[in-house]
Write a protein that holds these residues in place. Sequence first.
Motif, PDB file in Angstrom:
ATOM      1  N   SER A   1       1.273  -1.286   0.047  1.00  0.00           N
ATOM      2  CA  SER A   1       0.069   0.413   0.164  1.00  0.00           C
ATOM      3  C   SER A   1       1.188   1.243  -0.088  1.00  0.00           C
ATOM      4  CB  SER A   1      -1.391  -0.025   0.938  1.00  0.00           C
ATOM      5  OG  SER A   1      -0.470   0.152   2.414  1.00  0.00           O
ATOM      6  N   PHE A   2       2.128   0.715   0.531  1.00  0.00           N
ATOM      7  CA  PHE A   2       3.039   2.448   0.586  1.00  0.00           C
ATOM      8  C   PHE A   2       3.793   2.467  -0.765  1.00  0.00           C
ATOM      9  CE2 PHE A   2       3.540   1.275   5.126  1.00  0.00           C
ATOM     10  CZ  PHE A   2       2.555   2.032   5.744  1.00  0.00           C
ATOM     11  N   LEU A   3       3.150   1.382  -1.406  1.00  0.00           N
ATOM     12  CA  LEU A   3       4.092   1.489  -2.330  1.00  0.00           C
ATOM     13  C   LEU A   3       3.142   2.397  -3.452  1.00  0.00           C
ATOM     14  CD1 LEU A   3       6.526   0.365  -5.437  1.00  0.00           C
ATOM     15  CD2 LEU A   3       5.434  -1.683  -5.542  1.00  0.00           C
ATOM     16  N   ILE A   4       2.083   1.859  -3.550  1.00  0.00           N
ATOM     17  CA  ILE A   4       0.934   2.346  -4.085  1.00  0.00           C
ATOM     18  C   ILE A   4       0.462   3.841  -3.697  1.00  0.00           C
ATOM     19  CG2 ILE A   4      -1.330   1.985  -5.331  1.00  0.00           C
ATOM     20  CD1 ILE A   4       0.296  -0.090  -6.404  1.00  0.00           C
TER      21      ILE A   4
ATOM     22  N   GLU B   1      -3.669  -1.317  -9.699  1.00  0.00           N
ATOM     23  CA  GLU B   1      -5.107  -2.179 -10.859  1.00  0.00           C
ATOM     24  C   GLU B   1      -4.777  -3.928 -10.422  1.00  0.00           C
ATOM     25  OE1 GLU B   1      -6.970  -1.704 -14.225  1.00  0.00           O
ATOM     26  OE2 GLU B   1      -7.241   0.695 -13.559  1.00  0.00           O
ATOM     27  N   ASN B   2      -3.952  -4.225  -9.907  1.00  0.00           N
ATOM     28  CA  ASN B   2      -3.042  -5.207  -9.652  1.00  0.00           C
ATOM     29  C   ASN B   2      -4.150  -6.889  -8.735  1.00  0.00           C
ATOM     30  OD1 ASN B   2      -2.901  -5.741 -12.992  1.00  0.00           O
ATOM     31  ND2 ASN B   2      -0.679  -5.922 -12.311  1.00  0.00           N
ATOM     32  N   VAL B   3      -3.451  -5.477  -7.621  1.00  0.00           N
ATOM     33  CA  VAL B   3      -3.627  -5.572  -6.203  1.00  0.00           C
ATOM     34  C   VAL B   3      -5.201  -6.247  -6.513  1.00  0.00           C
ATOM     35  CG1 VAL B   3      -3.147  -4.943  -4.155  1.00  0.00           C
ATOM     36  CG2 VAL B   3      -1.785  -4.238  -5.685  1.00  0.00           C
ATOM     37  N   ASP B   4      -4.983  -7.836  -5.678  1.00  0.00           N
ATOM     38  CA  ASP B   4      -6.206  -7.984  -4.794  1.00  0.00           C
ATOM     39  C   ASP B   4      -6.937  -7.938  -3.525  1.00  0.00           C
ATOM     40  OD1 ASP B   4      -8.424  -9.310  -4.516  1.00  0.00           O
ATOM     41  OD2 ASP B   4      -7.512 -11.108  -5.732  1.00  0.00           O
ATOM     42  N   TRP B   5      -6.719  -6.697  -3.447  1.00  0.00           N
ATOM     43  CA  TRP B   5      -7.493  -6.499  -1.762  1.00  0.00           C
ATOM     44  C   TRP B   5      -7.964  -7.258  -1.285  1.00  0.00           C
ATOM     45  CZ3 TRP B   5      -4.009  -2.726  -0.817  1.00  0.00           C
ATOM     46  CH2 TRP B   5      -3.260  -1.329  -1.415  1.00  0.00           C
ATOM     47  N   ASP B   6      -8.978  -7.432  -1.835  1.00  0.00           N
ATOM     48  CA  ASP B   6     -10.158  -8.136  -1.085  1.00  0.00           C
ATOM     49  C   ASP B   6      -9.522  -9.279  -0.738  1.00  0.00           C
ATOM     50  OD1 ASP B   6     -12.829  -9.063  -0.475  1.00  0.00           O
ATOM     51  OD2 ASP B   6     -13.154 -10.161  -2.318  1.00  0.00           O
ATOM     52  N   PHE B   7      -8.448 -10.429  -1.796  1.00  0.00           N
ATOM     53  CA  PHE B   7      -7.751 -11.530  -1.636  1.00  0.00           C
ATOM     54  C   PHE B   7      -7.580 -11.752  -0.006  1.00  0.00           C
ATOM     55  CE2 PHE B   7      -4.240 -14.317  -1.697  1.00  0.00           C
ATOM     56  CZ  PHE B   7      -4.552 -15.919  -1.549  1.00  0.00           C
ATOM     57  N   PHE B   8      -6.990 -10.551   0.624  1.00  0.00           N
ATOM     58  CA  PHE B   8      -6.384 -10.354   1.370  1.00  0.00           C
ATOM     59  C   PHE B   8      -7.333 -10.228   3.023  1.00  0.00           C
ATOM     60  CE2 PHE B   8      -2.941  -9.957  -0.989  1.00  0.00           C
ATOM     61  CZ  PHE B   8      -1.254 -10.673  -0.479  1.00  0.00           C
TER      62      PHE B   8
ATOM     63  N   SER C   1     -10.951   1.825  -2.097  1.00  0.00           N
ATOM     64  CA  SER C   1     -10.656   2.772  -3.197  1.00  0.00           C
ATOM     65  C   SER C   1     -10.312   1.528  -4.616  1.00  0.00           C
ATOM     66  CB  SER C   1      -9.307   3.736  -3.645  1.00  0.00           C
ATOM     67  OG  SER C   1      -9.859   3.909  -2.240  1.00  0.00           O
ATOM     68  N   SER C   2     -10.149   0.492  -4.090  1.00  0.00           N
ATOM     69  CA  SER C   2      -9.082  -0.310  -5.734  1.00  0.00           C
ATOM     70  C   SER C   2     -10.641  -0.805  -6.639  1.00  0.00           C
ATOM     71  CB  SER C   2      -9.389  -1.578  -5.401  1.00  0.00           C
ATOM     72  OG  SER C   2      -8.881  -2.305  -6.713  1.00  0.00           O
TER      73      SER C   2
ATOM     74  N   GLN D   1     -10.710   9.431  -3.352  1.00  0.00           N
ATOM     75  CA  GLN D   1     -12.641   9.773  -2.944  1.00  0.00           C
ATOM     76  C   GLN D   1     -13.080   8.857  -2.210  1.00  0.00           C
ATOM     77  OE1 GLN D   1     -12.342  13.035  -1.237  1.00  0.00           O
ATOM     78  NE2 GLN D   1     -10.398  13.546  -1.785  1.00  0.00           N
ATOM     79  N   ASN D   2     -13.335   8.095  -3.666  1.00  0.00           N
ATOM     80  CA  ASN D   2     -14.475   7.231  -3.845  1.00  0.00           C
ATOM     81  C   ASN D   2     -14.351   6.344  -2.717  1.00  0.00           C
ATOM     82  OD1 ASN D   2     -16.551   6.171  -4.212  1.00  0.00           O
ATOM     83  ND2 ASN D   2     -15.653   4.552  -5.401  1.00  0.00           N
ATOM     84  N   GLY D   3     -13.226   6.152  -1.958  1.00  0.00           N
ATOM     85  CA  GLY D   3     -12.772   5.398  -0.981  1.00  0.00           C
ATOM     86  C   GLY D   3     -13.386   5.397  -0.290  1.00  0.00           C
ATOM     87  N   LEU D   4     -12.702   7.267   0.291  1.00  0.00           N
ATOM     88  CA  LEU D   4     -12.729   7.473   1.485  1.00  0.00           C
ATOM     89  C   LEU D   4     -14.470   7.782   1.663  1.00  0.00           C
ATOM     90  CD1 LEU D   4      -9.771  10.136   0.961  1.00  0.00           C
ATOM     91  CD2 LEU D   4     -10.081   8.631   3.175  1.00  0.00           C
TER      92      LEU D   4
END
Length: 545
Positions: free
Chosen positions: A149-152, A180-187, A225-226, A426-429
């Motif tokens: 996340s810090f990289l992104i 867009e490659n990061v599968d946050w939901d998987f985690f 936000s993804s 902004q959408n994620g927040l």
Amino acid sequence: MPRALIFFLGFFALSVSLWGAVPVGASTDRALLLDREALTNLQRQAFLYFWEFGHPASGAAFEADFGWEIKPVTMAGTGFGIAALVVATDRGWVTRELAVERLLKITGFLLEISRPEWRGAFPHWMNGENGEPLNFGNGNDELDVVETSFLIQGLLIAREYFDGPGAEKEFRDQATALWENVDWDFFTDGQKAGLFWHWSPVRGFLGLKVKGFNEALVTYVLAASSPTHPIDPAAFNFWYQSPNYRKRTFFGYTVEGTPNGGGPLFITHYSFIGLDPRRLADKMVPNGYFIRGVKQTLSNREYCVVHAPREHRYNESFWGLTASQKMDSGYGIFSPVNDQGVLAPTAALSSMPFTPHYSMQVLAFLSTRLKDLLWSWFGPRDAISLKDDWVSPHYVAIDQLPIVAMVENYRSGLPWRLFMANREVQNGLKILGFTEPLLEDGFPEAVITRYLRGGRYRDDAYVIRRHPDTGLYAVPYFLKDGGEATFTLIDAGEPGEIVLYSSTEQASPGSNTLSMDLPMDNGRLLSLQMRTHDEKLYSVPLRLY
């Protein structure tokens, strides 16, 4: 001529030109120029850690300058370095062409070495030559969603800034692909109960979940936000399920959403390289993350100056506990509840947006009194203990590089503006329920420094310093409905009240800033009064430096 030498000569020329521009006897202007020069020199030297000491093949940031056989590159440090590169480009220290060349080296490397089973995330440490994960302490096959996340965060800041055609568009496309490659939901492992910090394709989820308050707030913001793999908003509730998200009072300050003793100062830095704390609040921090950051920093300083063991040799110009190198060559997480007499320059220097005057005092002390001990090519070294007459011989990416972006957030707010301009963020927040801070009319964001007397803490004043670039004193004020407001700055000392400044402003609804063009003052106690259009009167004590 080597690039490093060219950079040094330009750096030297800047210093000479600034010193040469100071008129003899113009102490006010000279003081302002020296502040400006000190911050520019600090940022520029800290940036060199990334620019001159990046991995030659991947362009990523080395974790540290230790003498490892294989020096690992760090994903968090790389994200912080990318944000620093944006600052360096904007200030003209590198050209846009060279900056984008470096960014494409990094993004090309990351896209090339990423594996499908990594789910778009990256390890904490990697071999910068071939992308092989390196052991951070829990095996050499783990992926780290917080480091990712810090990289992104850094990539999105840069993607917003480099908005031109050609190579800049190529970079934006590659940054977007990584995002867009990061599968946050998987985690989340299919649960609605938070993100797992680490996952191994071989061993699965490794137990530790991300919950606050700590450095990882931006991890959840990005996960929500993804545009491709967002988490269920319900998973975010786990972030608050911790005793570290309570309102606590310590060392004279009541801090919302905090661990015991306030914690190390890096928790107010890493996520807020991009997230703008000034307009960010939630159910646990209703007064906002900026006020929270100011109070944690002031309480950390108060502990160091007043409550720490005297043999640690802290003082008003030498304070700040965070994570850093320690004397046994390891890495320690230091705070008021774990103080070993080791200070890291990044603690106070990266807190510049929250406590500019007090942080500038530390910068002056480090760059003058301690310069021969502490200062080298990349600025102040990682850590120092006056108690033990020890200075770390090293630099660490996640300590050095946040200085560049956080100082810039104080000076111009550029990283904050760029990151918060992202519509996905902004959408994620909004999805996660973040709001504007809940403030009352008056001067709620002008946090008062407190002092201990007779066993009790008492209010002193809001302490401010002229802004190094504008030369103005800035005082935040809040009027829910806006409207006309009249301000009067008064010196109530003998022989009688003297009006030093007055103006009438047309305030917008919500937060505003009063900017006063005044000569440098010596810190005497003053009073700023605000009378609103409906004849309500508010005041705040000030000390101007």
